[in-house]
Design a protein around this motif. Structure first.
Motif, PDB file in Angstrom:
ATOM      1  N   LEU A 107       9.883 -19.218 -28.742  1.00  0.00           N
ATOM      2  CA  LEU A 107      10.048 -17.863 -29.263  1.00  0.00           C
ATOM      3  C   LEU A 107       9.236 -16.900 -28.413  1.00  0.00           C
ATOM      4  O   LEU A 107       8.030 -17.062 -28.253  1.00  0.00           O
ATOM      5  CB  LEU A 107       9.585 -17.782 -30.718  1.00  0.00           C
ATOM      6  CG  LEU A 107       9.539 -16.371 -31.327  1.00  0.00           C
ATOM      7  CD1 LEU A 107      10.941 -15.762 -31.408  1.00  0.00           C
ATOM      8  CD2 LEU A 107       8.898 -16.409 -32.713  1.00  0.00           C
ATOM      9  N   HIS A 110      12.691 -25.333 -27.713  1.00  0.00           N
ATOM     10  CA  HIS A 110      12.895 -24.038 -28.371  1.00  0.00           C
ATOM     11  C   HIS A 110      11.593 -23.245 -28.306  1.00  0.00           C
ATOM     12  O   HIS A 110      10.576 -23.662 -28.847  1.00  0.00           O
ATOM     13  CB  HIS A 110      13.321 -24.276 -29.828  1.00  0.00           C
ATOM     14  CG  HIS A 110      13.586 -23.019 -30.603  1.00  0.00           C
ATOM     15  ND1 HIS A 110      13.830 -23.041 -31.965  1.00  0.00           N
ATOM     16  CD2 HIS A 110      13.638 -21.710 -30.237  1.00  0.00           C
ATOM     17  CE1 HIS A 110      14.020 -21.810 -32.389  1.00  0.00           C
ATOM     18  NE2 HIS A 110      13.905 -20.976 -31.358  1.00  0.00           N
ATOM     19  N   HIS A 153      14.776 -15.844 -28.962  1.00  0.00           N
ATOM     20  CA  HIS A 153      14.720 -17.306 -29.047  1.00  0.00           C
ATOM     21  C   HIS A 153      15.328 -17.903 -27.787  1.00  0.00           C
ATOM     22  O   HIS A 153      16.460 -17.602 -27.421  1.00  0.00           O
ATOM     23  CB  HIS A 153      15.466 -17.799 -30.288  1.00  0.00           C
ATOM     24  CG  HIS A 153      14.764 -17.482 -31.559  1.00  0.00           C
ATOM     25  ND1 HIS A 153      13.823 -18.322 -32.116  1.00  0.00           N
ATOM     26  CD2 HIS A 153      14.838 -16.391 -32.368  1.00  0.00           C
ATOM     27  CE1 HIS A 153      13.356 -17.778 -33.238  1.00  0.00           C
ATOM     28  NE2 HIS A 153      13.950 -16.605 -33.408  1.00  0.00           N
ATOM     29  N   GLN A 159       8.706 -23.573 -30.907  1.00  0.00           N
ATOM     30  CA  GLN A 159       9.221 -23.548 -32.279  1.00  0.00           C
ATOM     31  C   GLN A 159       9.621 -24.957 -32.705  1.00  0.00           C
ATOM     32  O   GLN A 159      10.571 -25.140 -33.458  1.00  0.00           O
ATOM     33  CB  GLN A 159      10.411 -22.590 -32.361  1.00  0.00           C
ATOM     34  CG  GLN A 159      10.080 -21.165 -31.972  1.00  0.00           C
ATOM     35  CD  GLN A 159       9.025 -20.550 -32.865  1.00  0.00           C
ATOM     36  OE1 GLN A 159       9.257 -20.314 -34.047  1.00  0.00           O
ATOM     37  NE2 GLN A 159       7.841 -20.288 -32.313  1.00  0.00           N
ATOM     38  N   LYS A 165      16.441 -21.329 -26.088  1.00  0.00           N
ATOM     39  CA  LYS A 165      16.778 -22.705 -26.442  1.00  0.00           C
ATOM     40  C   LYS A 165      17.396 -23.415 -25.248  1.00  0.00           C
ATOM     41  O   LYS A 165      17.602 -22.824 -24.192  1.00  0.00           O
ATOM     42  CB  LYS A 165      17.730 -22.714 -27.639  1.00  0.00           C
ATOM     43  CG  LYS A 165      17.130 -22.076 -28.892  1.00  0.00           C
ATOM     44  CD  LYS A 165      18.095 -22.119 -30.068  1.00  0.00           C
ATOM     45  CE  LYS A 165      17.486 -21.494 -31.310  1.00  0.00           C
ATOM     46  NZ  LYS A 165      18.425 -21.523 -32.463  1.00  0.00           N
TER      47      LYS A 165
END
Length: 288
Positions: free
Chosen positions: A77, A75, A87, A109, A89
């Motif tokens: 940012l 993850h 974001h 993150q 992911k």
């Protein structure tokens, strides 16, 4: 009769670091001679050790090209100079056209677990290097997946091609109605042991294969993992997996223009690079 593409050059990935010390492997872009127009750079970052990625990529500029970040695990940012946040992911992609200027950061993150993915840099032609910046964050559930009848799949990030006799189309074929002049193809191809895949590519496109798990055979040559293989010209590409294999297939229309690069700035002349550095120093990189 179609011409088969074969391997014309091998570029093994080299261990390096970028950002604030993120450990990665770089194949394309490790030197000025390790490019394949319009592809400038290909990095793979992969670690289960937080110390290898926690420092991330603090605020830094770009001008003159596009970055494509594809996350397999983890993850990140993204934040830019305009206050935008995105974001990124597992399974997601960020496609960013830096154009005349972006100042952004890409920060983990997570403080445990695996971080794995790729960043690809695609050059822009001179006429587009100073276009307004743009980016799009694409979650995994929006990216088309093509399932093979005998197992395996293709994750279709960008472009169009014929895959095992079927026409397939990726998520990205122009952002906000804007055509991407290099017409890029980006496929994450996942094959079972012994499985073959046959792809028809635009004859004028340059193409690269990067194996990131397992081994793949093209013609008589077997490619182990963490190697970029630059392909000859042609239309048809046949890939056979020696074992369970995952690879990236990249192709795009070459630009054929001079490249002058200084770190995160990629322009056509030294004067343009010096202007980019002045603009960044004077705080006008993104607004000129």
């Amino acid at each position: 009769m179609m011409t088969n593409r074969s391997i014309s050059r091998i570029i093994p990935a080299q261990a390096t670091s970028d950002g604030a010390g993120v450990k990665l492997k770089r194949s394309l872009g490790q030197s000025n001679n390790a490019r394949h127009d319009p592809f400038l750079l290909l990095d793979e970052f992969f670690s289960n050790e937080p110390a290898n990625y926690l420092a991330g990529f603090p605020s830094h500029p770009h001008r003159g090209f596009e970055t494509v970040t594809y996350m397999l695990d983890g993850h990140m940012l993204h934040e830019d100079h305009l206050g935008n946040k995105g974001h990124l992911k597992g399974g997601g992609v960020q496609w960013m056209t830096a154009g005349r200027g972006v100042i952004h950061s890409e920060m983990p993150q997570q403080d445990t677990g695996r971080m794995r993915g790729f960043q690809l840099w695609i050059n822009l032609p001179a006429a587009e290097k100073m276009r307004p910046a743009h980016y799009e964050d694409i979650p995994a559930n929006k990216i088309p997946r093509h399932q093979f009848t005998n197992g395996g799949e293709a994750i279709l990030i960008a472009g169009q091609c014929q895959l095992n006799g079927e026409s397939v189309r990726g998520y990205i074929n122009g952002l906000d109605g804007q055509n991407l002049s290099t017409d890029p193809l980006y496929i994450d191809l996942r094959l079972k042991a012994g499985q073959s895949s046959h792809i028809i590519l635009p004859a004028a496109h340059n193409a690269v294969v990067y194996v990131y798990e397992g081994e793949a055979q093209i013609g008589e040559q077997v490619l182990p993992s963490t190697i970029s293989a630059l392909l000859s010209q042609g239309e048809e590409l046949s890939i056979t997996a020696s074992d369970d294999t995952r690879l990236l297939l990249l192709a795009a229309r070459p630009i054929g223009e001079a490249i002058v690069q200084y770190g995160p700035f990629v322009m056509n002349t030294r004067d343009e690079i010096e202007q980019a550095m002045r603009d960044y120093r004077d705080g006008v990189l993104t607004s000129v």
